[in-house]
Design a protein around this motif. Sequence first.
Motif, PDB file in Angstrom:
ATOM      1  N   GLY B  42      11.306  38.317 -57.211  1.00  0.00           N
ATOM      2  CA  GLY B  42      10.553  39.470 -57.704  1.00  0.00           C
ATOM      3  C   GLY B  42       9.220  39.062 -58.320  1.00  0.00           C
ATOM      4  O   GLY B  42       8.508  39.888 -58.873  1.00  0.00           O
ATOM      5  N   ARG B  43       8.898  37.788 -58.213  1.00  0.00           N
ATOM      6  CA  ARG B  43       7.708  37.266 -58.856  1.00  0.00           C
ATOM      7  C   ARG B  43       6.573  37.025 -57.851  1.00  0.00           C
ATOM      8  O   ARG B  43       5.415  37.302 -58.130  1.00  0.00           O
ATOM      9  N   ALA B  44       6.915  36.509 -56.658  1.00  0.00           N
ATOM     10  CA  ALA B  44       5.877  36.170 -55.673  1.00  0.00           C
ATOM     11  C   ALA B  44       5.190  37.416 -55.140  1.00  0.00           C
ATOM     12  O   ALA B  44       5.814  38.469 -54.977  1.00  0.00           O
ATOM     13  N   GLN B  45       3.899  37.277 -54.872  1.00  0.00           N
ATOM     14  CA  GLN B  45       3.159  38.360 -54.221  1.00  0.00           C
ATOM     15  C   GLN B  45       3.247  38.152 -52.715  1.00  0.00           C
ATOM     16  O   GLN B  45       2.845  37.101 -52.203  1.00  0.00           O
ATOM     17  N   ILE B  46       3.791  39.140 -51.999  1.00  0.00           N
ATOM     18  CA  ILE B  46       3.913  39.064 -50.545  1.00  0.00           C
ATOM     19  C   ILE B  46       2.638  39.652 -49.937  1.00  0.00           C
ATOM     20  O   ILE B  46       2.300  40.813 -50.211  1.00  0.00           O
ATOM     21  N   VAL B  47       1.949  38.854 -49.142  1.00  0.00           N
ATOM     22  CA  VAL B  47       0.675  39.276 -48.554  1.00  0.00           C
ATOM     23  C   VAL B  47       0.824  39.303 -47.035  1.00  0.00           C
ATOM     24  O   VAL B  47       1.074  38.261 -46.419  1.00  0.00           O
ATOM     25  N   GLY B  48       0.717  40.456 -46.416  1.00  0.00           N
ATOM     26  CA  GLY B  48       0.794  40.575 -44.960  1.00  0.00           C
ATOM     27  C   GLY B  48      -0.578  40.376 -44.340  1.00  0.00           C
ATOM     28  O   GLY B  48      -1.573  40.875 -44.859  1.00  0.00           O
ATOM     29  N   VAL B  49      -0.639  39.636 -43.239  1.00  0.00           N
ATOM     30  CA  VAL B  49      -1.893  39.449 -42.497  1.00  0.00           C
ATOM     31  C   VAL B  49      -1.641  39.911 -41.069  1.00  0.00           C
ATOM     32  O   VAL B  49      -0.791  39.356 -40.376  1.00  0.00           O
ATOM     33  N   THR B  50      -2.357  40.945 -40.648  1.00  0.00           N
ATOM     34  CA  THR B  50      -2.118  41.456 -39.300  1.00  0.00           C
ATOM     35  C   THR B  50      -3.427  41.886 -38.650  1.00  0.00           C
ATOM     36  O   THR B  50      -4.475  41.908 -39.290  1.00  0.00           O
ATOM     37  N   CYS B 129      11.249  35.699 -47.213  1.00  0.00           N
ATOM     38  CA  CYS B 129      10.383  35.965 -48.379  1.00  0.00           C
ATOM     39  C   CYS B 129      11.164  35.779 -49.678  1.00  0.00           C
ATOM     40  O   CYS B 129      10.653  35.215 -50.653  1.00  0.00           O
ATOM     41  N   LEU B 130      12.402  36.253 -49.715  1.00  0.00           N
ATOM     42  CA  LEU B 130      13.226  36.100 -50.926  1.00  0.00           C
ATOM     43  C   LEU B 130      13.442  34.617 -51.237  1.00  0.00           C
ATOM     44  O   LEU B 130      13.369  34.203 -52.400  1.00  0.00           O
ATOM     45  N   VAL B 131      13.711  33.825 -50.192  1.00  0.00           N
ATOM     46  CA  VAL B 131      13.946  32.391 -50.395  1.00  0.00           C
ATOM     47  C   VAL B 131      12.687  31.723 -50.962  1.00  0.00           C
ATOM     48  O   VAL B 131      12.752  30.984 -51.950  1.00  0.00           O
ATOM     49  N   LEU B 132      11.536  32.014 -50.350  1.00  0.00           N
ATOM     50  CA  LEU B 132      10.295  31.381 -50.824  1.00  0.00           C
ATOM     51  C   LEU B 132       9.954  31.855 -52.230  1.00  0.00           C
ATOM     52  O   LEU B 132       9.457  31.078 -53.062  1.00  0.00           O
ATOM     53  N   ASP B 133      10.241  33.109 -52.509  1.00  0.00           N
ATOM     54  CA  ASP B 133      10.037  33.661 -53.849  1.00  0.00           C
ATOM     55  C   ASP B 133      10.889  32.885 -54.869  1.00  0.00           C
ATOM     56  O   ASP B 133      10.385  32.391 -55.887  1.00  0.00           O
ATOM     57  N   ALA B 134      12.157  32.702 -54.554  1.00  0.00           N
ATOM     58  CA  ALA B 134      13.064  31.981 -55.457  1.00  0.00           C
ATOM     59  C   ALA B 134      12.674  30.508 -55.597  1.00  0.00           C
ATOM     60  O   ALA B 134      12.942  29.880 -56.626  1.00  0.00           O
ATOM     61  N   MET B 135      12.027  29.956 -54.564  1.00  0.00           N
ATOM     62  CA  MET B 135      11.596  28.556 -54.630  1.00  0.00           C
ATOM     63  C   MET B 135      10.383  28.374 -55.532  1.00  0.00           C
ATOM     64  O   MET B 135       9.979  27.244 -55.811  1.00  0.00           O
ATOM     65  N   TYR B 137       7.188  29.833 -54.963  1.00  0.00           N
ATOM     66  CA  TYR B 137       5.854  29.997 -54.389  1.00  0.00           C
ATOM     67  C   TYR B 137       5.207  31.240 -54.999  1.00  0.00           C
ATOM     68  O   TYR B 137       5.859  32.275 -55.130  1.00  0.00           O
ATOM     69  N   ASP B 138       3.945  31.103 -55.378  1.00  0.00           N
ATOM     70  CA  ASP B 138       3.256  32.205 -56.055  1.00  0.00           C
ATOM     71  C   ASP B 138       2.854  33.304 -55.077  1.00  0.00           C
ATOM     72  O   ASP B 138       2.900  34.488 -55.393  1.00  0.00           O
ATOM     73  N   ILE B 139       2.442  32.864 -53.894  1.00  0.00           N
ATOM     74  CA  ILE B 139       1.984  33.804 -52.856  1.00  0.00           C
ATOM     75  C   ILE B 139       2.767  33.481 -51.591  1.00  0.00           C
ATOM     76  O   ILE B 139       2.905  32.313 -51.226  1.00  0.00           O
ATOM     77  N   VAL B 140       3.283  34.502 -50.931  1.00  0.00           N
ATOM     78  CA  VAL B 140       3.907  34.298 -49.625  1.00  0.00           C
ATOM     79  C   VAL B 140       3.105  35.109 -48.608  1.00  0.00           C
ATOM     80  O   VAL B 140       3.042  36.338 -48.694  1.00  0.00           O
ATOM     81  N   ILE B 141       2.460  34.411 -47.667  1.00  0.00           N
ATOM     82  CA  ILE B 141       1.677  35.084 -46.631  1.00  0.00           C
ATOM     83  C   ILE B 141       2.570  35.308 -45.418  1.00  0.00           C
ATOM     84  O   ILE B 141       3.192  34.373 -44.924  1.00  0.00           O
ATOM     85  N   VAL B 142       2.665  36.538 -44.970  1.00  0.00           N
ATOM     86  CA  VAL B 142       3.418  36.855 -43.763  1.00  0.00           C
ATOM     87  C   VAL B 142       2.397  37.220 -42.694  1.00  0.00           C
ATOM     88  O   VAL B 142       1.717  38.242 -42.787  1.00  0.00           O
ATOM     89  N   GLU B 143       2.276  36.347 -41.706  1.00  0.00           N
ATOM     90  CA  GLU B 143       1.251  36.525 -40.670  1.00  0.00           C
ATOM     91  C   GLU B 143       1.935  36.993 -39.388  1.00  0.00           C
ATOM     92  O   GLU B 143       2.941  36.427 -38.967  1.00  0.00           O
ATOM     93  N   THR B 144       1.398  38.031 -38.763  1.00  0.00           N
ATOM     94  CA  THR B 144       2.030  38.567 -37.556  1.00  0.00           C
ATOM     95  C   THR B 144       1.137  38.396 -36.337  1.00  0.00           C
ATOM     96  O   THR B 144      -0.060  38.221 -36.444  1.00  0.00           O
ATOM     97  N   VAL B 145       1.755  38.507 -35.177  1.00  0.00           N
ATOM     98  CA  VAL B 145       1.067  38.576 -33.894  1.00  0.00           C
ATOM     99  C   VAL B 145       1.178  40.020 -33.412  1.00  0.00           C
ATOM    100  O   VAL B 145       2.217  40.637 -33.601  1.00  0.00           O
ATOM    101  N   GLY B 146       0.115  40.544 -32.805  1.00  0.00           N
ATOM    102  CA  GLY B 146       0.233  41.837 -32.126  1.00  0.00           C
ATOM    103  C   GLY B 146       0.160  43.048 -33.040  1.00  0.00           C
ATOM    104  O   GLY B 146      -0.117  42.941 -34.231  1.00  0.00           O
ATOM    105  N   VAL B 147       0.406  44.218 -32.472  1.00  0.00           N
ATOM    106  CA  VAL B 147       0.234  45.470 -33.191  1.00  0.00           C
ATOM    107  C   VAL B 147       1.392  46.433 -32.945  1.00  0.00           C
ATOM    108  O   VAL B 147       1.207  47.636 -32.908  1.00  0.00           O
ATOM    109  N   GLY B 148       2.590  45.933 -32.760  1.00  0.00           N
ATOM    110  CA  GLY B 148       3.727  46.807 -32.454  1.00  0.00           C
ATOM    111  C   GLY B 148       4.461  47.278 -33.694  1.00  0.00           C
ATOM    112  O   GLY B 148       4.039  47.071 -34.823  1.00  0.00           O
ATOM    113  N   GLN B 149       5.589  47.906 -33.483  1.00  0.00           N
ATOM    114  CA  GLN B 149       6.398  48.437 -34.574  1.00  0.00           C
ATOM    115  C   GLN B 149       6.860  47.333 -35.511  1.00  0.00           C
ATOM    116  O   GLN B 149       6.942  47.518 -36.725  1.00  0.00           O
TER     117      GLN B 149
END
Lengths: 318, 318
Positions: B42-50, B129-135, B137-149
Motif C-alpha cells: 500500500g506504499r509503492a506508487q504504481i505508474v502505468g506507461v502506455t 505489483c503487490l510483491v514489489l510493493d512489499a519488497m 520498491y518506491d515506484i513500480v512502473i507497469v509498461e504495456t504494449v499495444g492499446v487493447g482491453q
Amino acid sequence: MNDIAQGVLDGVVAAGARAIRWLDDRDPRGADLVRRIFPATGRAQIVGVTGPPGAGKSTLTDMLVTELRSRDLRVGVIAVDPSSPFTGGAILGDRVRMARHALDPGVFIRSLGTRGQAGGLSRSTHDACLVLDAMGYDIVIVETVGVGQDEIDVVNLAHTTIIVGVPGLGDEVQAVKAGLMEAGEIFVINKADRDGYQATQRQYELMLHLREQAAVARDAGWSAPLLRAVATSGEGGKAIADAIFAHRAALEARDGFARRSGLREREQTLAILRERLIARALGAQGQAVLAEAEARRIDPYTAAGKLLAQIDGKDDLA
Amino acid sequence: MNDIAQGVLDGVVAAGARAIRWLDDRDPRGADLVRRIFPATGRAQIVGVTGPPGAGKSTLTDMLVTELRSRDLRVGVIAVDPSSPFTGGAILGDRVRMARHALDPGVFIRSLGTRGQAGGLSRSTHDACLVLDAMGYDIVIVETVGVGQDEIDVVNLAHTTIIVGVPGLGDEVQAVKAGLMEAGEIFVINKADRDGYQATQRQYELMLHLREQAAVARDAGWSAPLLRAVATSGEGGKAIADAIFAHRAALEARDGFARRSGLREREQTLAILRERLIARALGAQGQAVLAEAEARRIDPYTAAGKLLAQIDGKDDLA
C-alpha cells in the motif's frame, strides 16, 4: 421474441440489430434467441482482420467488402474497438467511411465497444457472429483495433485471420511476432506504395520463414501467403479475397472448418459460464466482502475465499 | 513458503522472483504468500506507461528508471506484453536494452506475457505489483504494449498513468481517444526531435482541451501536463519524474492514493473469484458438456446452463 428469432433466420436487418443488442446487453431474451437460431449457424466463414494502429485495417476491410460484393456474396462486418465506450451496435464515427455500403442490403456493419469487463467483448463478438451467420451472410469480417489480448481472443475466434502490416512502422513486425503471428493465415502489407515497402516485405518474409522453421503456425497444413495492397486505390482486394476462399477450401479438405467453429462454441460456453458464476457471487453479502477488500482490510485472496464460501452455503442462490 | 514471504519482506530479489512466478503459475503457495505480505503493501506508487506501438515506451521507461535512481528511489518495472507467450518472470529479448540496470540492486525488472485467458494477465500484473510493493520498491512502473482491453485494465490498476505519443503516427491520437484518454494523468510526446512534433503537440492540446470540457478525466482534480521527451538522449526524464511526484501529492491531498489502491484490491478479488469458480465447474462431467458444445450439438447458452446445474447439484465440489 419468436418474431425476432424468425426475423434473424429470414435475414431481416432490424431483427439482426435487435438480436445483437440483446446479446451485448446480456438481455435474457438473447440466450433464448441463440437457442432458436443455433441450428441455422455454422455456415459463414469468420474472417479476422487485425494489425497495428495505422495499418489501414478499416480501409482494407472496406476494399474487401467491395470485392466480395462483386462476387455476389453477402458480407457482415463487426468492428471491434476495445478502446471505445460505444457498444451495442451503434456505428462509430470512424465507420462513416464505410457509408458507401450503408444502403447495400447485402452488407451489414456493426461496431462493438468495450464491455468494461475482461473477456466480455470477445463474448459479444462471437454472439454477433452467430447472428450474422444465421442471417445468411456468407462471410463475416471481424476487424479489430490494436494488438492486445482482446485482439488475440478475437482472431482465435476466426476461421481465417488476416494480419495487416504497413511500411515504416518500426515496431510493427515485433508487435506481430508472437500471439498473432501464430494465428495469421494471410499476411498483407498495406500502403505498399509507400517508402520502405521492400524493407518491410523482407522483414515479413523472414518472419514467415522463421515461423515455418519453428512450426508454430495455428494452421500447420496451410502455407500463408504474403500479399501487397494499396487499399485506398483498391489494389490487392482480388488477391486477398482469393486467399480467403483458398484457405476455406484448405480447411474444409481436412475437416478444419467445423473444428474451428466448435472451438469457438467451447470458448463461448466458458465465457458465458464465467459471467453467470460471478453474477451469482455478488449478492448483498458479497458486496460487503468486496467493500472489505476495497478498504484493504483483507487481501484479495482472502476476500475471494470468503465469497466462494458464501456461495457454498447457499444452494438456492439463483 | 515462510522463507519466501520473509524474503519478499526483506527485499530479497530471488524471493521476489519466486513469489511472482508462484502467483503467475497460480501455485497455491502464492495465495498464502499474499496473505503474509499484504500488511506490508500500500506504499509503492504504481505508474502505468502506455501508448501505441512505436512510441518508444521501453526507452522512456528506461530513462525514467535512470532518473528515479538518481533521486535514490528504488524502482520496480513490470513489462506487460499480451502478445508474448513468455510468462512467469523471464526477461524478454527486447528487455535487453534495459540491461544497464540489470546489476543495480535498486532496480527489479520482470516481464509478464499472455495468460491465454481473458483477464488473467491483469491479475498476474497486480499480484506482481503487490510483491514489489512489499519488497520496498518506491515506484513500480507497469509498461504495456499495444492499446487493447488488457492495456486499459492495466492502466486502471495504476495510481498514475502516463500516455506516450509520438509525432507522425496518424491514428495515434485516435487510438488514445477513448478508454485510455480518460485515464491519462501525464501525457508525453516522445521522439520530440522528429518532424511533425508541433502538429502532434497541437493535436494533443486540442484533445486535452476537449477532455477538460467534457469532464471525463478519471482524476478530475488534476490538470494533466503535456510534456516533451527524447528518451534516447535522456531529454524529458526530469520533468516526467517531477510530474509523477506532483500527481502522487495531489492524490494524497484528497485521499485518492488509498482509494485507488482499494479499487485495485476490489478488482483483484473479482478476478481471483472468476478463475476459481470456472475451475470448479470443469470436473469430468463438465468436460463432457464442453465436448458437446465443441461438437456444436448444443449451443453455448444451453451448455453454460448445464454446467451451472452441475455445480448446483454438487455441494462437495472443491
